[in-house]
Design a protein around this motif. Sequence first.
Motif, PDB file in Angstrom:
ATOM      1  N   ARG B 147      28.863  32.421 -15.650  1.00 53.07           N
ATOM      2  CA  ARG B 147      28.006  33.656 -16.623  1.00 53.07           C
ATOM      3  C   ARG B 147      28.188  35.523 -15.169  1.00 53.07           C
ATOM      4  O   ARG B 147      28.188  36.336 -15.731  1.00 53.07           O
ATOM      5  N   GLU B 148      28.181  34.958 -14.250  1.00 54.21           N
ATOM      6  CA  GLU B 148      28.125  35.724 -13.165  1.00 54.21           C
ATOM      7  C   GLU B 148      29.958  36.495 -13.249  1.00 54.21           C
ATOM      8  O   GLU B 148      29.441  37.976 -13.315  1.00 54.21           O
ATOM      9  N   ILE B 149      30.762  35.949 -13.066  1.00 57.23           N
ATOM     10  CA  ILE B 149      31.615  36.351 -13.378  1.00 57.23           C
ATOM     11  C   ILE B 149      32.255  37.230 -14.279  1.00 57.23           C
ATOM     12  O   ILE B 149      32.481  38.383 -14.582  1.00 57.23           O
ATOM     13  N   LYS B 150      31.791  36.114 -15.975  1.00 59.02           N
ATOM     14  CA  LYS B 150      32.013  37.652 -16.994  1.00 59.02           C
ATOM     15  C   LYS B 150      30.896  38.851 -16.951  1.00 59.02           C
ATOM     16  O   LYS B 150      31.720  39.373 -17.469  1.00 59.02           O
ATOM     17  N   GLU B 151      29.330  37.965 -16.704  1.00 62.10           N
ATOM     18  CA  GLU B 151      29.290  40.090 -16.802  1.00 62.10           C
ATOM     19  C   GLU B 151      30.359  41.622 -15.180  1.00 62.10           C
ATOM     20  O   GLU B 151      29.804  42.407 -16.023  1.00 62.10           O
ATOM     21  N   ALA B 152      30.514  40.360 -14.287  1.00 68.74           N
ATOM     22  CA  ALA B 152      31.137  41.372 -13.641  1.00 68.74           C
ATOM     23  C   ALA B 152      32.923  41.439 -14.535  1.00 68.74           C
ATOM     24  O   ALA B 152      32.829  42.994 -14.278  1.00 68.74           O
ATOM     25  N   LEU B 153      33.169  41.024 -14.995  1.00 69.96           N
ATOM     26  CA  LEU B 153      34.263  41.288 -15.704  1.00 69.96           C
ATOM     27  C   LEU B 153      34.117  42.750 -16.778  1.00 69.96           C
ATOM     28  O   LEU B 153      34.636  43.456 -17.489  1.00 69.96           O
ATOM     29  N   ASP B 154      32.668  42.219 -17.631  1.00 68.62           N
ATOM     30  CA  ASP B 154      32.027  43.519 -18.733  1.00 68.62           C
ATOM     31  C   ASP B 154      33.494  43.351 -19.823  1.00 68.62           C
ATOM     32  O   ASP B 154      33.641  44.371 -19.844  1.00 68.62           O
ATOM     33  N   GLY B 155      33.728  42.483 -20.239  1.00 72.67           N
ATOM     34  CA  GLY B 155      33.983  42.289 -21.874  1.00 72.67           C
ATOM     35  C   GLY B 155      35.110  42.692 -21.337  1.00 72.67           C
ATOM     36  O   GLY B 155      36.619  42.046 -22.390  1.00 72.67           O
ATOM     37  N   MET B 156      36.335  42.184 -20.353  1.00 76.01           N
ATOM     38  CA  MET B 156      37.546  41.859 -19.849  1.00 76.01           C
ATOM     39  C   MET B 156      37.508  40.295 -19.706  1.00 76.01           C
ATOM     40  O   MET B 156      37.064  39.428 -19.260  1.00 76.01           O
ATOM     41  N   PRO B 157      38.680  39.743 -20.549  1.00 74.17           N
ATOM     42  CA  PRO B 157      38.682  38.897 -20.877  1.00 74.17           C
ATOM     43  C   PRO B 157      39.493  38.025 -19.719  1.00 74.17           C
ATOM     44  O   PRO B 157      39.899  37.848 -18.648  1.00 74.17           O
ATOM     45  N   ILE B 158      38.406  36.978 -19.613  1.00 80.76           N
ATOM     46  CA  ILE B 158      38.678  36.105 -18.399  1.00 80.76           C
ATOM     47  C   ILE B 158      39.917  35.137 -17.945  1.00 80.76           C
ATOM     48  O   ILE B 158      40.288  35.005 -17.189  1.00 80.76           O
ATOM     49  N   ASN B 159      40.451  35.290 -19.410  1.00 79.28           N
ATOM     50  CA  ASN B 159      41.878  34.190 -18.985  1.00 79.28           C
ATOM     51  C   ASN B 159      42.823  35.611 -18.866  1.00 79.28           C
ATOM     52  O   ASN B 159      44.916  35.193 -19.411  1.00 79.28           O
ATOM     53  N   ASN B 160      42.682  36.538 -18.564  1.00 82.50           N
ATOM     54  CA  ASN B 160      43.924  37.739 -18.484  1.00 82.50           C
ATOM     55  C   ASN B 160      44.504  37.139 -16.829  1.00 82.50           C
ATOM     56  O   ASN B 160      44.227  37.158 -15.776  1.00 82.50           O
ATOM     57  N   PRO B 161      46.187  37.022 -16.881  1.00 80.05           N
ATOM     58  CA  PRO B 161      46.806  35.991 -16.032  1.00 80.05           C
ATOM     59  C   PRO B 161      45.932  37.123 -14.634  1.00 80.05           C
ATOM     60  O   PRO B 161      46.435  36.145 -13.865  1.00 80.05           O
ATOM     61  N   GLN B 162      46.255  38.272 -14.567  1.00 83.68           N
ATOM     62  CA  GLN B 162      45.826  38.834 -13.195  1.00 83.68           C
ATOM     63  C   GLN B 162      44.648  38.608 -13.056  1.00 83.68           C
ATOM     64  O   GLN B 162      44.549  38.144 -11.295  1.00 83.68           O
ATOM     65  N   ILE B 163      43.722  38.390 -13.097  1.00 79.77           N
ATOM     66  CA  ILE B 163      42.032  37.696 -13.078  1.00 79.77           C
ATOM     67  C   ILE B 163      42.098  36.137 -13.061  1.00 79.77           C
ATOM     68  O   ILE B 163      41.351  36.307 -12.068  1.00 79.77           O
TER      69      ILE B 163
END
Lengths: 132, 184
Positions: B147-163
């Motif tokens: 939940r914290e990681i997603k907040e830090a990503l702020d809408g950027m998909p968590i399954n983006n390969p570089q992420i």
Amino acid sequence: MAKVKSLADLRKMKEDLQAKVHLREKGDNYESLVQVKVGMGTSGIASGAKETFNFFIEELEKRSIEAVVTQTGDMGYSFAEPTVEVTLPGKDPIVFGGVNTKKADQIIESYIKNGELVEGILPENYDTIDNK
Amino acid sequence: MKDIALHILDVANNSVSAKSLLTEITIDEQPDANTLTVTIKDNGRGMSEEIAKRIVDPFYTTRTTRKVGLGIPLFKQNAEKTGGYLTIESKEGVGTTVVAMFVYDNIDRPPVGDIAGVMTILITGNPEIDFIYTHVFKEKTITFDTREIKEALDGMPINNPQIVMYLREMFEENIQEIINNNSN
């Protein structure tokens, strides 16, 4: 010692990425991307599906192929693990069996890049062009 | 299964199929007390006491495609080989908790394995589900909360390969650090 990566760095990296990557709308054009699903049931994991999964993530990125790699449950082909289902845009999904990293490399080079089928398609009675 | 991380990947996938929205995974390494405890706790649909009892039977499975279910039995077998145990607590509508205790210095205890890679697969393979991963080594603890990681990503998909690749390194380095700091 090098600084350990943290959430703060992730935030920074996100900003850099956002500038470069054109952001896809959520699930909007999933169909226009290559979809790779790696079967990760007990038998898949025991046969090395994790290595296959990581290989697809890293190599598709390195070879600049826009794709979605996800995991899925057991596909019922426990004799041919690890199994991978590949869906090219606008085509029917195809399941490949026995996908180690070497096979995964072939799948990327032949099927994903050029649409040429490689050996190991499941189920074994799959209709190929040859026997049509 | 070659290592504990692969068991976690396998068993945590059960939580995913049980429609868990938050799955908490903990590895607690206590070399001084000679224990390594793995806990996988979900808030999925749970199961009745009767089914929970039968789940350690390799010839019991809820799936209809085949007649064996080996995930939990293999995990249990590996824990018991070291002199440890595996318990399952489950309540319908509340969730399930699986605890596996391994005797730390037993020669049959599998290595922890690539837990950073496993967590990355779970998190990025199921972007709509939240995970909390905690690794304890002696006194030190490190926790990752998606939940914290997603907040830090702020809408950027968590399954983006570089992420995905970044997250794996982040997990790896942080876990390694608590282990190194302790042994110095």
